[in-house]
Design a protein around this motif. Structure first.
Motif, PDB file in Angstrom:
ATOM      1  N   ALA A   1      -3.273  -7.563  14.460  1.00  0.00           N
ATOM      2  CA  ALA A   1      -2.546  -6.492  15.143  1.00  0.00           C
ATOM      3  C   ALA A   1      -1.337  -6.079  14.314  1.00  0.00           C
ATOM      4  CB  ALA A   1      -2.122  -6.958  16.532  1.00  0.00           C
ATOM      5  N   GLU A   2      -1.433  -4.939  13.674  1.00  0.00           N
ATOM      6  CA  GLU A   2      -0.347  -4.418  12.844  1.00  0.00           C
ATOM      7  C   GLU A   2       0.528  -3.511  13.712  1.00  0.00           C
ATOM      8  OE1 GLU A   2      -3.368  -4.651   8.990  1.00  0.00           O
ATOM      9  OE2 GLU A   2      -2.949  -2.718   9.970  1.00  0.00           O
ATOM     10  N   LEU A   3       1.340  -4.135  14.536  1.00  0.00           N
ATOM     11  CA  LEU A   3       2.016  -3.484  15.650  1.00  0.00           C
ATOM     12  C   LEU A   3       2.785  -2.233  15.246  1.00  0.00           C
ATOM     13  CD1 LEU A   3       3.791  -5.203  18.594  1.00  0.00           C
ATOM     14  CD2 LEU A   3       5.028  -3.481  17.336  1.00  0.00           C
ATOM     15  N   GLU A   4       3.701  -2.362  14.306  1.00  0.00           N
ATOM     16  CA  GLU A   4       4.541  -1.223  13.938  1.00  0.00           C
ATOM     17  C   GLU A   4       3.825  -0.245  13.023  1.00  0.00           C
ATOM     18  OE1 GLU A   4       8.583  -2.083  12.816  1.00  0.00           O
ATOM     19  OE2 GLU A   4       8.684  -3.804  14.154  1.00  0.00           O
ATOM     20  N   ASN A   5       2.614  -0.572  12.640  1.00  0.00           N
ATOM     21  CA  ASN A   5       1.793   0.320  11.814  1.00  0.00           C
ATOM     22  C   ASN A   5       0.793   1.095  12.676  1.00  0.00           C
ATOM     23  OD1 ASN A   5       1.874   0.699   8.886  1.00  0.00           O
ATOM     24  ND2 ASN A   5      -0.323   0.307   8.939  1.00  0.00           N
ATOM     25  N   ASP A   6       0.746   0.771  13.989  1.00  0.00           N
ATOM     26  CA  ASP A   6      -0.206   1.393  14.925  1.00  0.00           C
ATOM     27  C   ASP A   6      -1.645   1.238  14.453  1.00  0.00           C
ATOM     28  OD1 ASP A   6       1.794   2.227  16.690  1.00  0.00           O
ATOM     29  OD2 ASP A   6       2.062   4.145  15.674  1.00  0.00           O
ATOM     30  N   SER A   7      -1.949   0.060  13.912  1.00  0.00           N
ATOM     31  CA  SER A   7      -3.290  -0.165  13.380  1.00  0.00           C
ATOM     32  C   SER A   7      -3.707  -1.616  13.562  1.00  0.00           C
ATOM     33  CB  SER A   7      -3.344   0.209  11.888  1.00  0.00           C
ATOM     34  OG  SER A   7      -2.435  -0.576  11.148  1.00  0.00           O
ATOM     35  N   VAL A   8      -4.993  -1.872  13.345  1.00  0.00           N
ATOM     36  CA  VAL A   8      -5.539  -3.225  13.331  1.00  0.00           C
ATOM     37  C   VAL A   8      -6.311  -3.403  12.031  1.00  0.00           C
ATOM     38  CG1 VAL A   8      -7.256  -4.780  14.350  1.00  0.00           C
ATOM     39  CG2 VAL A   8      -5.652  -3.560  15.826  1.00  0.00           C
ATOM     40  N   GLY A   9      -5.960  -4.446  11.283  1.00  0.00           N
ATOM     41  CA  GLY A   9      -6.684  -4.741  10.059  1.00  0.00           C
ATOM     42  C   GLY A   9      -7.847  -5.676  10.327  1.00  0.00           C
ATOM     43  N   VAL A  10      -8.980  -5.384   9.726  1.00  0.00           N
ATOM     44  CA  VAL A  10     -10.158  -6.245   9.837  1.00  0.00           C
ATOM     45  C   VAL A  10     -10.332  -6.955   8.498  1.00  0.00           C
ATOM     46  CG1 VAL A  10     -12.614  -6.393  10.377  1.00  0.00           C
ATOM     47  CG2 VAL A  10     -11.213  -4.597  11.428  1.00  0.00           C
ATOM     48  N   VAL A  11     -10.199  -8.282   8.532  1.00  0.00           N
ATOM     49  CA  VAL A  11     -10.200  -9.082   7.303  1.00  0.00           C
ATOM     50  C   VAL A  11     -11.466  -9.910   7.220  1.00  0.00           C
ATOM     51  CG1 VAL A  11      -8.986 -10.888   6.010  1.00  0.00           C
ATOM     52  CG2 VAL A  11      -7.673  -9.208   7.334  1.00  0.00           C
ATOM     53  N   ASP A  12     -12.136  -9.842   6.080  1.00  0.00           N
ATOM     54  CA  ASP A  12     -13.285 -10.697   5.787  1.00  0.00           C
ATOM     55  C   ASP A  12     -12.739 -11.999   5.197  1.00  0.00           C
ATOM     56  OD1 ASP A  12     -15.521 -11.999   4.847  1.00  0.00           O
ATOM     57  OD2 ASP A  12     -16.334 -10.280   3.756  1.00  0.00           O
ATOM     58  N   LEU A  13     -12.759 -13.051   5.998  1.00  0.00           N
ATOM     59  CA  LEU A  13     -12.199 -14.326   5.537  1.00  0.00           C
ATOM     60  C   LEU A  13     -13.049 -14.963   4.449  1.00  0.00           C
ATOM     61  CD1 LEU A  13     -10.929 -16.019   8.830  1.00  0.00           C
ATOM     62  CD2 LEU A  13      -9.570 -14.991   7.005  1.00  0.00           C
ATOM     63  N   SER A  14     -14.326 -14.688   4.432  1.00  0.00           N
ATOM     64  CA  SER A  14     -15.203 -15.279   3.413  1.00  0.00           C
ATOM     65  C   SER A  14     -14.860 -14.768   2.019  1.00  0.00           C
ATOM     66  CB  SER A  14     -16.673 -14.971   3.720  1.00  0.00           C
ATOM     67  OG  SER A  14     -17.041 -15.496   4.973  1.00  0.00           O
ATOM     68  N   ASN A  15     -14.550 -13.475   1.939  1.00  0.00           N
ATOM     69  CA  ASN A  15     -14.281 -12.858   0.641  1.00  0.00           C
ATOM     70  C   ASN A  15     -12.812 -12.521   0.421  1.00  0.00           C
ATOM     71  OD1 ASN A  15     -17.093 -12.679  -0.360  1.00  0.00           O
ATOM     72  ND2 ASN A  15     -17.353 -11.348   1.423  1.00  0.00           N
ATOM     73  N   HIS A  16     -11.954 -12.907   1.378  1.00  0.00           N
ATOM     74  CA  HIS A  16     -10.510 -12.728   1.244  1.00  0.00           C
ATOM     75  C   HIS A  16     -10.127 -11.273   0.970  1.00  0.00           C
ATOM     76  CE1 HIS A  16      -9.523 -17.224   0.248  1.00  0.00           C
ATOM     77  NE2 HIS A  16     -10.185 -17.068   1.376  1.00  0.00           N
ATOM     78  N   ARG A  17     -10.608 -10.364   1.813  1.00  0.00           N
ATOM     79  CA  ARG A  17     -10.242  -8.958   1.611  1.00  0.00           C
ATOM     80  C   ARG A  17     -10.304  -8.197   2.933  1.00  0.00           C
ATOM     81  NH1 ARG A  17     -14.679  -5.366   0.885  1.00  0.00           N
ATOM     82  NH2 ARG A  17     -16.703  -6.397   1.146  1.00  0.00           N
ATOM     83  N   VAL A  18      -9.530  -7.117   2.984  1.00  0.00           N
ATOM     84  CA  VAL A  18      -9.564  -6.216   4.136  1.00  0.00           C
ATOM     85  C   VAL A  18     -10.760  -5.284   3.988  1.00  0.00           C
ATOM     86  CG1 VAL A  18      -8.350  -4.377   5.362  1.00  0.00           C
ATOM     87  CG2 VAL A  18      -7.067  -6.315   4.430  1.00  0.00           C
ATOM     88  N   ILE A  19     -11.579  -5.200   5.035  1.00  0.00           N
ATOM     89  CA  ILE A  19     -12.775  -4.357   4.953  1.00  0.00           C
ATOM     90  C   ILE A  19     -12.692  -3.116   5.830  1.00  0.00           C
ATOM     91  CG2 ILE A  19     -14.298  -6.270   4.318  1.00  0.00           C
ATOM     92  CD1 ILE A  19     -15.217  -6.355   7.257  1.00  0.00           C
ATOM     93  N   ARG A  20     -11.717  -3.102   6.743  1.00  0.00           N
ATOM     94  CA  ARG A  20     -11.580  -1.934   7.619  1.00  0.00           C
ATOM     95  C   ARG A  20     -10.174  -1.923   8.211  1.00  0.00           C
ATOM     96  NH1 ARG A  20     -15.484   0.650  10.871  1.00  0.00           N
ATOM     97  NH2 ARG A  20     -16.978  -0.044   9.291  1.00  0.00           N
ATOM     98  N   THR A  21      -9.668  -0.736   8.475  1.00  0.00           N
ATOM     99  CA  THR A  21      -8.421  -0.594   9.219  1.00  0.00           C
ATOM    100  C   THR A  21      -8.676   0.348  10.379  1.00  0.00           C
ATOM    101  OG1 THR A  21      -7.051  -0.949   7.245  1.00  0.00           O
ATOM    102  CG2 THR A  21      -6.010   0.109   9.128  1.00  0.00           C
ATOM    103  N   LEU A  22      -8.421  -0.133  11.598  1.00  0.00           N
ATOM    104  CA  LEU A  22      -8.602   0.682  12.799  1.00  0.00           C
ATOM    105  C   LEU A  22      -7.286   1.362  13.119  1.00  0.00           C
ATOM    106  CD1 LEU A  22     -10.598  -1.905  14.962  1.00  0.00           C
ATOM    107  CD2 LEU A  22     -11.478  -0.266  13.287  1.00  0.00           C
ATOM    108  N   THR A  23      -7.334   2.677  13.245  1.00  0.00           N
ATOM    109  CA  THR A  23      -6.109   3.451  13.443  1.00  0.00           C
ATOM    110  C   THR A  23      -6.100   4.105  14.828  1.00  0.00           C
ATOM    111  OG1 THR A  23      -7.151   5.352  12.355  1.00  0.00           O
ATOM    112  CG2 THR A  23      -5.857   3.863  10.970  1.00  0.00           C
ATOM    113  N   ASP A  24      -5.148   5.005  15.049  1.00  0.00           N
ATOM    114  CA  ASP A  24      -4.996   5.731  16.314  1.00  0.00           C
ATOM    115  C   ASP A  24      -4.749   4.784  17.485  1.00  0.00           C
ATOM    116  OD1 ASP A  24      -5.406   8.189  15.007  1.00  0.00           O
ATOM    117  OD2 ASP A  24      -7.582   7.946  15.175  1.00  0.00           O
ATOM    118  N   LEU A  25      -4.039   3.702  17.233  1.00  0.00           N
ATOM    119  CA  LEU A  25      -3.646   2.775  18.289  1.00  0.00           C
ATOM    120  C   LEU A  25      -2.152   2.961  18.555  1.00  0.00           C
ATOM    121  CD1 LEU A  25      -5.662  -0.269  16.951  1.00  0.00           C
ATOM    122  CD2 LEU A  25      -6.211   1.070  18.982  1.00  0.00           C
TER     123      LEU A  25
END
Length: 354
Positions: free
Chosen positions: A81-105
Motif C-alpha cells: 500500500a503506497e499510501l501517499e502515492n495513491d497506488s499499490v505496488g505488486v511485487v514478484d518476490l521470486s524475481n525481486h521486481r515490481v510487476i504492476r502498479t495499481l493506480t486511481d486509489l
C-alpha cells in the motif's frame, strides 16, 4: 671479588628493572579494560543478528508514506500500500521486481488477500472505499463503500468473513461470496490494529483515541469487554501470542510493548520497544516477536520469557514502520519509504535461528 662485583652490579641494575616492572604493570592495568572491551566488541560483531538482510527490492518512484502489505503465497506476489502515492505496488518476490502498479486509489492503507476466492481487498483512507481486484490479473472486480477512513483488514481462518476498521468508530463485516457489507460493529473510536482470535470466536481491537482495547464477539458482533490502557497510549499494532494466550500491543506513548491476558485483559508484562511502532508479528518457530518502528529499528523480543525482553535491535531507516512476517516463506518483509537519498523499497530479511 667476583661475588662483590656481581652484587654491586645487581644493586646498580635493580632500579632499572624496578622501573621497567612498574611501567609494565601500569600498562597492564590501564590497557586491560580497553583490551577487554575491544575483545567484547569483536565478539559482539561476530554474533549473528536474528534477522539478516538478504535483498532490497526497489519500488520505483514512490513518494511519501508506505502502509501495510499482504501476500498471495501461491504466486509469491506481494501487495504494498503506497499510501501517499495513491497506488499499490505488486511485487514478484521470486524475481525481486515490481510487476504492476495499481493506480486511481485514494490513500490505500489496509490490504488482504483471500485465497479461497482469489480476491485482493484494498482499503482506502481517502474515500472510505474497499476496492476488490482479481488475483490472477489484478483487474478490478468491485468496490464497497464504507463511508470514510477505511483502514486495517483482517480475514477469519475459514475465509468466510472479511473485517475492515473504518470511520470514527466502526468494524465492517464483508461477505466474500456476495461482496457486500453484511454487518457493522459500532465502536467508541476509530479502530486501528485488530486481530481475529478464531479459537475463541472473538475479535480484539485497538482504540487509541478511547485509550482502550475492546473485545467483540464474532458471532453476535457485539462488544463484550473493554480493557483500559491507563498510562499507555497510542496503541496501534497488535499480535496474538496463542501459546501464552496473551494479546501483544505496541504503544507509541511511551514506546512500550504491553502483554494483556486474553481472558480478562489484565496486564501481564510491559517492556520498552523502539519508537513509532506500526506492526508486530509472532515468529512461533523461534518464539520471537518482531516490532517494526518508524524510528528506524526492528526490535526482536523473546516470547519464551513471560517478561517479553528485547534480545536485539536491528537498525533500518527512518519511516520504515510497516512490515509483514511470512512464516510459510520464512521471510520478514519491511516497507522502506524514500529517505535521505535511498529509494523506496521492500527490504527482505531472513530470520536466523539461535
Amino acid at each position: 671479588m667476583w661475588q662483590a662485583a656481581n652484587l654491586s652490579d645487581r644493586r646498580r641494575g635493580w632500579p632499572i628493572r624496578h622501573w621497567a616492572w612498574l611501567v609494565w604493570t601500569t600498562l597492564l592495568v590501564v590497557l586491560s579494560p580497553l583490551g577487554f572491551h575491544v575483545a567484547a566488541a569483536e565478539a559482539e560483531d561476530k554474533v549473528q543478528p536474528p534477522l539478516q538482510l538478504e535483498a532490497k527490492i526497489p519500488l520505483g518512484d514512490v513518494r511519501g508514506r508506505i502502509d501495510h502489505m499482504a501476500i498471495d503465497l501461491k504466486r509469491q506476489r506481494l501487495f504494498v500500500a503506497e499510501l501517499e502515492n495513491d497506488s499499490v505496488g505488486v511485487v514478484d518476490l521470486s524475481n525481486h521486481r515490481v510487476i504492476r502498479t495499481l493506480t486511481d486509489l485514494r490513500q490505500p492503507q489496509g490490504i488482504a488477500y483471500l485465497a479461497t476466492t482469489d480476491v485482493w481487498y484494498v482499503a482506502n483512507a481517502g474515500d472510505g472505499s474497499v476496492h476488490l481486484f482479481r488475483g490472477s490479473d489484478y483487474s478490478p472486480i468491485g468496490q464497497i463503500d464504507l463511508g470514510e477512513d477505511a483502514d486495517n483488514i483482517r480475514v477469519n481462518a475459514a475465509g468466510t468473513r472479511v473485517m475492515v476498521g473504518h470511520g470514527n468508530g466502526s468494524l465492517a463485516v464483508l461477505d466474500p461470496s456476495s461482496r457486500v457489507k453484511v454487518g457493522d460493529v459500532p465502536l467508541k473510536a476509530h479502530p486501528e490494529g485488530f486481530q481475529i482470535d478464531d479459537s475463541s470466536g472473538r475479535v480484539v481491537i485497538n482504540l487509541p483515541d478511547d485509550h482502550s482495547i475492546v473485545v467483540v464477539d464474532d458471532a453476535s458482533l457485539k462488544q463484550v469487554a473493554r480493557w483500559p490502557t491507563r498510562d499507555l497510549a497510542a496503541n496501534f499494532p497488535m499480535a496474538l501470542d496463542q501459546d501464552r494466550r496473551n494479546v501483544l500491543v505496541a504503544f507509541r506513548r511511551p514506546a512500550r510493548l504491553g502483554a494483556f491476558s486474553m481472558e480478562d485483559g489484565s496486564v501481564v508484562a510491559t517492556t520498552p520497544i523502539c519508537g513509532d511502532a506500526d506492526d508486530v508479528f509472532i515468529d512461533q518457530k523461534r518464539r520471537r516477536a518482531y516490532v517494526s518502528c518508524g524510528e528506524g529499528f526492528i526490535d526482536v523480543l523473546d516470547i519464551r520469557s513471560a517478561a517479553y525482553p528485547r534480545v536485539a535491535r536491528i537498525p533500518t531507516i527512518s519511516g520504515a514502520r510497516t512490515s509483514l512476517f511470512v512464516p510459510a516463506l520464512d521471510l520478514f518483509l519491511l516497507a522502506a519509504r524514500t529517505h535521505a537519498g535511498q529509494p523506496a523499497g521492500v527490504w527482505i530479511f531472513r530470520p536466523v535461528s539461535e
